[in-house]
Design a protein around this motif. Structure first.
Motif, PDB file in Angstrom:
ATOM      1  N   ARG A 107     -16.440 -25.260  -6.670  1.00 28.34           N
ATOM      2  CA  ARG A 107     -15.958 -26.441  -6.331  1.00 28.34           C
ATOM      3  C   ARG A 107     -16.467 -26.976  -5.224  1.00 28.34           C
ATOM      4  NH1 ARG A 107     -12.260 -28.931  -9.964  1.00 28.34           N
ATOM      5  NH2 ARG A 107     -10.813 -27.379 -10.926  1.00 28.34           N
ATOM      6  N   ASP A 108     -16.535 -26.291  -3.983  1.00 22.20           N
ATOM      7  CA  ASP A 108     -17.069 -26.600  -2.798  1.00 22.20           C
ATOM      8  C   ASP A 108     -18.645 -26.833  -2.991  1.00 22.20           C
ATOM      9  OD1 ASP A 108     -14.778 -25.943  -1.427  1.00 22.20           O
ATOM     10  OD2 ASP A 108     -15.206 -24.231  -0.591  1.00 22.20           O
ATOM     11  N   GLY A 109     -19.402 -26.083  -3.520  1.00 17.84           N
ATOM     12  CA  GLY A 109     -20.803 -26.177  -3.820  1.00 17.84           C
ATOM     13  C   GLY A 109     -20.871 -27.277  -4.559  1.00 17.84           C
ATOM     14  N   TYR A 110     -20.142 -27.860  -5.673  1.00 14.08           N
ATOM     15  CA  TYR A 110     -20.496 -28.877  -6.420  1.00 14.08           C
ATOM     16  C   TYR A 110     -20.198 -30.172  -5.697  1.00 14.08           C
ATOM     17  CZ  TYR A 110     -19.364 -32.275 -10.031  1.00 14.08           C
ATOM     18  OH  TYR A 110     -19.251 -33.679 -10.991  1.00 14.08           O
ATOM     19  N   TRP A 111     -19.159 -30.111  -4.927  1.00 14.81           N
ATOM     20  CA  TRP A 111     -18.982 -31.538  -3.832  1.00 14.81           C
ATOM     21  C   TRP A 111     -19.894 -31.718  -2.794  1.00 14.81           C
ATOM     22  CZ3 TRP A 111     -16.731 -35.264  -6.265  1.00 14.81           C
ATOM     23  CH2 TRP A 111     -15.711 -35.006  -7.207  1.00 14.81           C
ATOM     24  N   PHE A 112     -20.557 -30.437  -2.277  1.00 10.62           N
ATOM     25  CA  PHE A 112     -21.456 -30.480  -1.362  1.00 10.62           C
ATOM     26  C   PHE A 112     -22.814 -31.130  -2.099  1.00 10.62           C
ATOM     27  CE2 PHE A 112     -19.558 -26.778   1.243  1.00 10.62           C
ATOM     28  CZ  PHE A 112     -18.745 -27.398   1.504  1.00 10.62           C
ATOM     29  N   ALA A 113     -23.171 -30.600  -3.203  1.00 10.71           N
ATOM     30  CA  ALA A 113     -24.192 -31.266  -3.870  1.00 10.71           C
ATOM     31  C   ALA A 113     -24.015 -32.586  -4.235  1.00 10.71           C
ATOM     32  CB  ALA A 113     -24.483 -30.376  -5.121  1.00 10.71           C
ATOM     33  N   ALA A 114     -22.842 -33.270  -4.645  1.00 11.27           N
ATOM     34  CA  ALA A 114     -22.695 -34.502  -4.951  1.00 11.27           C
ATOM     35  C   ALA A 114     -22.753 -35.337  -3.678  1.00 11.27           C
ATOM     36  CB  ALA A 114     -21.265 -34.598  -5.515  1.00 11.27           C
ATOM     37  N   ALA A 115     -22.276 -34.915  -2.426  1.00 14.41           N
ATOM     38  CA  ALA A 115     -22.472 -35.636  -1.312  1.00 14.41           C
ATOM     39  C   ALA A 115     -23.829 -35.741  -1.089  1.00 14.41           C
ATOM     40  CB  ALA A 115     -21.589 -34.952  -0.272  1.00 14.41           C
ATOM     41  N   SER A 116     -24.551 -34.679  -0.972  1.00 19.93           N
ATOM     42  CA  SER A 116     -25.977 -34.707  -0.667  1.00 19.93           C
ATOM     43  C   SER A 116     -26.729 -35.584  -1.499  1.00 19.93           C
ATOM     44  CB  SER A 116     -26.542 -33.285  -0.759  1.00 19.93           C
ATOM     45  OG  SER A 116     -27.827 -33.236  -0.776  1.00 19.93           O
ATOM     46  N   ASN A 117     -26.300 -35.642  -2.824  1.00 19.21           N
ATOM     47  CA  ASN A 117     -27.103 -36.678  -3.702  1.00 19.21           C
ATOM     48  C   ASN A 117     -26.690 -38.232  -3.314  1.00 19.21           C
ATOM     49  OD1 ASN A 117     -28.119 -34.790  -5.567  1.00 19.21           O
ATOM     50  ND2 ASN A 117     -26.636 -34.759  -6.940  1.00 19.21           N
ATOM     51  N   ALA A 118     -25.581 -38.264  -2.782  1.00 19.11           N
ATOM     52  CA  ALA A 118     -24.924 -39.723  -2.900  1.00 19.11           C
ATOM     53  C   ALA A 118     -25.672 -40.180  -1.383  1.00 19.11           C
ATOM     54  CB  ALA A 118     -23.653 -39.893  -2.264  1.00 19.11           C
TER      55      ALA A 118
END
Ligand SMILES: Nc1ncnc2c1ncn2[C@@H]1O[C@H](COP(=O)(O)OP(=O)(O)O)[C@@H](O)[C@H]1O
Ligand SMILES: [Mg+2]
Length: 343
Positions: free
Chosen positions: A280-291
């Motif tokens: 989940r941490d990796g998923y949200w870091f990836a989402a923030a990086s995309n944003a």
């Protein structure tokens, strides 16, 4: 799209080289296709002669700046993604940094297939196959994505700092998180790329509903991924979160089934479908990086241009401003999730 971006002589020359005498003096029609933000795309059609009856050819022409996307398509032709991306039919160099790509036309079976989450899951399945494939074929052209991502993040932050807090109600609440996430972005990306067993691989880099279609083949629907301009080496979670977050914005069904879809991706990679804390941490870091790579800054800039228009200067229409404010608020929610994971 800019008028006259497509030179009919160049397009005709490509068709002559491909179809020879069959093209004859047939009229070549070039019709702009809507949807792209970064490039110019058109549908090219012509009637071929010869044979028992005239045959219609249709292909897509995409005007791009630089040779990167063509190189990516060549790389795809030796990967599993050749089965779910348009075929590159040819490339023309038009100028120093201007290239024309000619692509197989993909005809979508539905305008919006994503109310059915089986289609959404199929896209994740194709991504899993692509991500899981051992690297082979030609390497991708180099791209310092981390540096570009950080520069875009810093400019989104400075835009946010300048916007009056009342412009986007969610902004005031999200500012501390936004500052922390932009400061931590390089470290978050390092943790994301090191996350095992997913690690790094070649990713599509821009998976959203504008870049995915479902076409019908042999009576069954199959996903096709378009627009490989942002393909690069990265974390598979960048593609997965890009797809689920972009789709979730438009499609309540994708939001409701979010965790099941994410677990389905893991299963398609042959992993235990458990949404563990590190996953989940990796998923949200990836989402923030995309944003932070573009979407948040883009929507904030529309809101800030629209403010100018209220002061009597040219700017975005009120509808566009309201939509941009909603979009920005949605991306700020992603930033707050990433911040909560980081702290
Ligand atoms: N091969 C194709 N077949 C059918 N439509 C296409 C094809 N390539 C692009 N399009 C259409 O053109 C739009 C823009 O193309 P895209 O490659 O995504 O450009 P951009 O880089 O500007 O986003 C897509 O959203 C899609 O609607
Ligand atoms: Mg696109």
């Amino acid at each position: 799209m800019k008028r006259g971006a497509f030179d009919p002589a160049a397009v005709t020359a490509f068709l002559v080289a491909r179809h020879g005498a069959a093209l004859g003096d047939a009229a070549v029609e070039i019709r702009p296709l809507a949807g792209g933000l970064c490039s110019e795309v058109a549908l090219v059609t012509a009637q071929l002669r010869g044979g028992a009856r005239p045959r219609r050819v249709a292909l897509v022409a995409k005007l791009v700046h630089g040779a990167r996307e063509a190189a990516v398509y060549r790389r795809l032709s030796t990967s599993v993604a050749r089965r779910f991306s348009p075929e590159l039919l040819g490339v023309q160099r038009l100028g120093r940094r201007r290239w024309m790509l000619y692509l197989e036309q993909v005809v979508p079976a539905h305008r919006w297939p994503w109310t059915d989450s089986a289609n959404t899951a199929q896209v994740l399945d194709r991504l899993a196959r692509f991500h899981g494939e051992a690297a082979r074929g030609a390497a991708l052209p180099a791209w310092d994505y981390a540096a570009e991502n950080l520069a875009a993040a810093q400019s989104a932050l400075s835009l946010a700092e300048r916007l009056p807090r009342g412009e986007i109600p969610a902004l005031a609440r999200a500012m501390p998180a936004l500052r922390r996430v932009v400061a931590a972005l390089p470290a978050m990306r390092r943790q994301l790329l090191a996350f095992q067993p997913l690690g790094t691989t070649v990713i599509h880099g821009d998976v959203h509903p504008g870049n995915v279609m479902i076409r019908r083949r042999g009576g069954v629907g199959e996903p096709v991924l378009l627009d490989w301009a942002r393909a690069r080496v990265g974390s598979p979670l960048e593609d997965v979160s890009s797809w689920l977050q972009a789709l979730g914005y438009w499609e309540p069904e994708a939001r409701r089934r979010h965790d099941t879809l994410l677990a389905g991706y893991l299963a398609a990679r042959g992993l235990a479908p458990a949404l563990t804390r590190p996953l989940r941490d990796g998923y949200w870091f990836a989402a923030a990086s995309n944003a932070l790579a573009g979407a948040l800054g883009y929507h904030l800039s529309i809101v800030s241009i629209a403010r100018g228009s209220r002061a009597g200067q040219p700017g975005a229409a009120p509808d566009a401003r309201a939509a941009a404010a909603r979009n920005a608020a949605d991306w700020l929610r992603v930033i707050r999730r990433a911040d909560a994971c980081w702290r």
